[in-house]
Design a protein around this motif. Structure first.
Motif, PDB file in Angstrom:
ATOM      1  N   GLY A  69     -16.204  -0.541  -5.962  1.00 31.18           N
ATOM      2  CA  GLY A  69     -14.648  -0.371  -5.609  1.00 31.18           C
ATOM      3  C   GLY A  69     -13.824  -1.257  -5.074  1.00 31.18           C
ATOM      4  O   GLY A  69     -14.760  -1.872  -4.131  1.00 31.18           O
ATOM      5  N   ALA A  70     -13.014  -1.743  -5.010  1.00 28.65           N
ATOM      6  CA  ALA A  70     -11.812  -2.327  -4.510  1.00 28.65           C
ATOM      7  C   ALA A  70     -12.111  -2.462  -2.618  1.00 28.65           C
ATOM      8  O   ALA A  70     -11.640  -0.634  -2.664  1.00 28.65           O
ATOM      9  CB  ALA A  70     -10.704  -2.142  -4.816  1.00 28.65           C
ATOM     10  N   SER A  71     -12.113  -3.324  -2.092  1.00 25.05           N
ATOM     11  CA  SER A  71     -12.249  -3.047  -0.693  1.00 25.05           C
ATOM     12  C   SER A  71     -11.218  -2.257   0.076  1.00 25.05           C
ATOM     13  O   SER A  71      -9.867  -2.137  -0.830  1.00 25.05           O
ATOM     14  CB  SER A  71     -12.535  -4.467   0.500  1.00 25.05           C
ATOM     15  OG  SER A  71     -12.195  -4.396   1.525  1.00 25.05           O
ATOM     16  N   GLY A  72     -10.808  -1.569   1.260  1.00 20.67           N
ATOM     17  CA  GLY A  72     -10.159  -0.635   1.780  1.00 20.67           C
ATOM     18  C   GLY A  72      -9.515   0.587   1.817  1.00 20.67           C
ATOM     19  O   GLY A  72      -8.739   0.933   1.177  1.00 20.67           O
TER      20      GLY A  72
ATOM     21  N   PRO B 108     -29.248  -8.766  12.244  1.00 24.77           N
ATOM     22  CA  PRO B 108     -28.961  -9.568  13.401  1.00 24.77           C
ATOM     23  C   PRO B 108     -29.109 -10.866  13.267  1.00 24.77           C
ATOM     24  O   PRO B 108     -28.055 -11.533  13.851  1.00 24.77           O
ATOM     25  CB  PRO B 108     -30.368  -9.134  14.462  1.00 24.77           C
ATOM     26  CG  PRO B 108     -31.856  -8.814  13.305  1.00 24.77           C
ATOM     27  CD  PRO B 108     -30.937  -8.442  12.513  1.00 24.77           C
ATOM     28  N   ARG B 109     -29.130 -11.497  11.548  1.00 25.42           N
ATOM     29  CA  ARG B 109     -29.445 -12.743  11.139  1.00 25.42           C
ATOM     30  C   ARG B 109     -27.878 -12.772  10.620  1.00 25.42           C
ATOM     31  O   ARG B 109     -27.615 -14.067  10.120  1.00 25.42           O
ATOM     32  CB  ARG B 109     -30.447 -13.092  10.519  1.00 25.42           C
ATOM     33  CG  ARG B 109     -31.980 -13.215  11.575  1.00 25.42           C
ATOM     34  CD  ARG B 109     -33.305 -13.564  10.632  1.00 25.42           C
ATOM     35  NE  ARG B 109     -34.269 -12.932  10.674  1.00 25.42           N
ATOM     36  CZ  ARG B 109     -35.064 -11.630  11.628  1.00 25.42           C
ATOM     37  NH1 ARG B 109     -34.479 -10.837  11.317  1.00 25.42           N
ATOM     38  NH2 ARG B 109     -36.012 -12.096  12.078  1.00 25.42           N
ATOM     39  N   ILE B 110     -27.647 -12.252   9.592  1.00 29.90           N
ATOM     40  CA  ILE B 110     -26.101 -12.218   9.008  1.00 29.90           C
ATOM     41  C   ILE B 110     -24.998 -11.289   9.438  1.00 29.90           C
ATOM     42  O   ILE B 110     -25.294 -10.171   9.453  1.00 29.90           O
ATOM     43  CB  ILE B 110     -26.954 -12.214   7.169  1.00 29.90           C
ATOM     44  CG1 ILE B 110     -28.104 -12.550   7.290  1.00 29.90           C
ATOM     45  CG2 ILE B 110     -25.429 -12.366   6.872  1.00 29.90           C
ATOM     46  CD1 ILE B 110     -28.531 -12.511   5.636  1.00 29.90           C
ATOM     47  N   PRO B 111     -24.080 -11.887   9.681  1.00 32.04           N
ATOM     48  CA  PRO B 111     -22.622 -11.206  10.255  1.00 32.04           C
ATOM     49  C   PRO B 111     -22.464  -9.950   9.322  1.00 32.04           C
ATOM     50  O   PRO B 111     -22.582 -11.160   7.682  1.00 32.04           O
ATOM     51  CB  PRO B 111     -22.029 -12.103  10.535  1.00 32.04           C
ATOM     52  CG  PRO B 111     -22.663 -13.256  10.786  1.00 32.04           C
ATOM     53  CD  PRO B 111     -23.522 -13.306   9.492  1.00 32.04           C
ATOM     54  N   PRO B 112     -21.880  -9.109   8.934  1.00 31.15           N
ATOM     55  CA  PRO B 112     -21.535  -8.392   8.095  1.00 31.15           C
ATOM     56  C   PRO B 112     -20.251  -8.799   7.673  1.00 31.15           C
ATOM     57  O   PRO B 112     -19.596  -9.350   7.658  1.00 31.15           O
ATOM     58  CB  PRO B 112     -20.859  -6.888   8.756  1.00 31.15           C
ATOM     59  CG  PRO B 112     -21.096  -7.237  10.454  1.00 31.15           C
ATOM     60  CD  PRO B 112     -21.382  -8.473  10.307  1.00 31.15           C
ATOM     61  N   ALA B 113     -20.465  -9.291   6.238  1.00 33.60           N
ATOM     62  CA  ALA B 113     -19.494  -9.191   5.289  1.00 33.60           C
ATOM     63  C   ALA B 113     -18.430  -9.352   5.307  1.00 33.60           C
ATOM     64  O   ALA B 113     -17.716  -7.475   5.393  1.00 33.60           O
ATOM     65  CB  ALA B 113     -19.813  -9.196   3.763  1.00 33.60           C
ATOM     66  N   ALA B 114     -17.049  -9.832   4.747  1.00 34.57           N
ATOM     67  CA  ALA B 114     -15.228  -9.667   4.749  1.00 34.57           C
ATOM     68  C   ALA B 114     -15.434  -8.463   4.091  1.00 34.57           C
ATOM     69  O   ALA B 114     -16.151  -8.867   2.380  1.00 34.57           O
ATOM     70  CB  ALA B 114     -14.699 -10.252   5.468  1.00 34.57           C
ATOM     71  N   ASN B 115     -14.412  -7.584   3.687  1.00 32.86           N
ATOM     72  CA  ASN B 115     -14.083  -6.847   2.425  1.00 32.86           C
ATOM     73  C   ASN B 115     -14.869  -6.098   1.495  1.00 32.86           C
ATOM     74  O   ASN B 115     -15.408  -6.790   0.500  1.00 32.86           O
ATOM     75  CB  ASN B 115     -12.783  -7.833   1.181  1.00 32.86           C
ATOM     76  CG  ASN B 115     -11.965  -8.258   2.230  1.00 32.86           C
ATOM     77  OD1 ASN B 115     -11.689  -8.033   2.778  1.00 32.86           O
ATOM     78  ND2 ASN B 115     -12.227  -9.994   1.663  1.00 32.86           N
ATOM     79  N   ALA B 116     -16.037  -5.362   2.294  1.00 32.69           N
ATOM     80  CA  ALA B 116     -16.841  -4.529   1.932  1.00 32.69           C
ATOM     81  C   ALA B 116     -16.247  -3.473   0.653  1.00 32.69           C
ATOM     82  O   ALA B 116     -15.418  -2.824   1.363  1.00 32.69           O
ATOM     83  CB  ALA B 116     -17.583  -4.030   3.483  1.00 32.69           C
ATOM     84  N   PRO B 117     -17.317  -3.152  -0.429  1.00 34.20           N
ATOM     85  CA  PRO B 117     -16.094  -2.497  -1.287  1.00 34.20           C
ATOM     86  C   PRO B 117     -16.306  -2.009  -1.124  1.00 34.20           C
ATOM     87  O   PRO B 117     -17.571  -1.053  -0.266  1.00 34.20           O
ATOM     88  CB  PRO B 117     -17.562  -3.278  -2.124  1.00 34.20           C
ATOM     89  CG  PRO B 117     -18.838  -2.889  -1.868  1.00 34.20           C
ATOM     90  CD  PRO B 117     -18.421  -3.821  -0.801  1.00 34.20           C
ATOM     91  N   SER B 118     -15.631  -0.623  -1.479  1.00 38.60           N
ATOM     92  CA  SER B 118     -15.474   1.210  -0.536  1.00 38.60           C
ATOM     93  C   SER B 118     -16.290   1.883  -1.387  1.00 38.60           C
ATOM     94  O   SER B 118     -16.406   2.443  -0.447  1.00 38.60           O
ATOM     95  CB  SER B 118     -13.706   1.593  -1.522  1.00 38.60           C
ATOM     96  OG  SER B 118     -13.765   1.797  -3.056  1.00 38.60           O
TER      97      SER B 118
END
Length: 224
Positions: free
Chosen positions: A9-12, A43-53
């Protein structure tokens, strides 16, 4: 080997809420609905932008059964179209390698916590990439503490006609735990340190590796 249709699903946008029509599709063996978790778990990887809905996984025992269900105006298309959801999904069909499997049963809508990863690619030499991943990285991943499931997915070509844009990740994986706290503990474990060191020895590839923490609901399928 099973095959899986990913519907992403598209983000947002609002997640798909009514999966009941999908649960009745002939040949469907498992249906999992993933929705993003807001908290940071890694703790090692920042959250990815634009997570799928949301991400839906539809499992079939045979590619022919998946292709029959995913034709234009077929049962998957109709189920999404009835909720005006077709255009906000991308799709990808992938082969499934289940390395650790403990799918919950006996509950109508069992829940777990999943870390979904996509390797967008391409690899310089995909055969070399996959052989290394399966021989070195996957065995480490399979020893994460409190792990319930590990699956690795590789893309396949198929004949489906749904009017959704196609995703083209060269590989996906997931690791599954009982809840978010178990995932957090696993990602802070010494096993994860070993995995990060091995990650830097992977054969050359391009593209991102987005990681998404998801709350996963396992559907109770009707008998076909």
């Amino acid at each position: 080997m099973q095959v899986c249709l990913f519907l992403i699903g598209a983000s947002g946008q609002q997640p798909l809420l009514d999966v009941a029509p999908l649960q009745r599709i002939d040949g469907l063996r498992n249906l999992i609905e993933h929705e993003p978790i807001a908290q940071r778990v890694d703790p090692r990887i920042p959250p990815a932008a634009n997570a799928p809905s949301c991400v839906l996984q539809l499992y079939f025992d045979e590619l022919a059964a998946l292709e029959a269900a995913a034709t234009r105006d077929g049962p998957i298309h109709r189920a999404l179209q009835a909720q005006s959801e077709v255009k906000r999904f991308t799709q990808q069909v992938m082969a499934v390698r289940a390395l650790v499997s403990s799918t919950p049963g006996g509950q109508a809508r069992a829940q777990r916590c999943t870390y979904l990863v996509a390797y967008e690619g391409p690899a310089e030499d995909f055969d070399t990439w996959l052989a290394h991943y399966l021989q070195h990285h996957a065995p480490l991943m399979s020893t994460l503490p409190a792990l319930r499931e590990v699956e690795i997915y590789t893309r396949i070509e198929c004949a489906i006609g749904m009017p959704c844009a196609r995703a083209d990740a060269m590989q996906r994986n997931k690791v599954v735990f009982d809840d978010a706290s178990a995932l957090v503990d696993a990602l802070a474990s010494p096993v994860r340190d070993l995995m990060r060191r091995d990650f830097h020895t992977l054969p050359p590839y391009r593209g991102g590796t987005p990681h998404f923490a998801m709350r996963s609901t396992y559907g109770n399928l009707a008998t076909h």
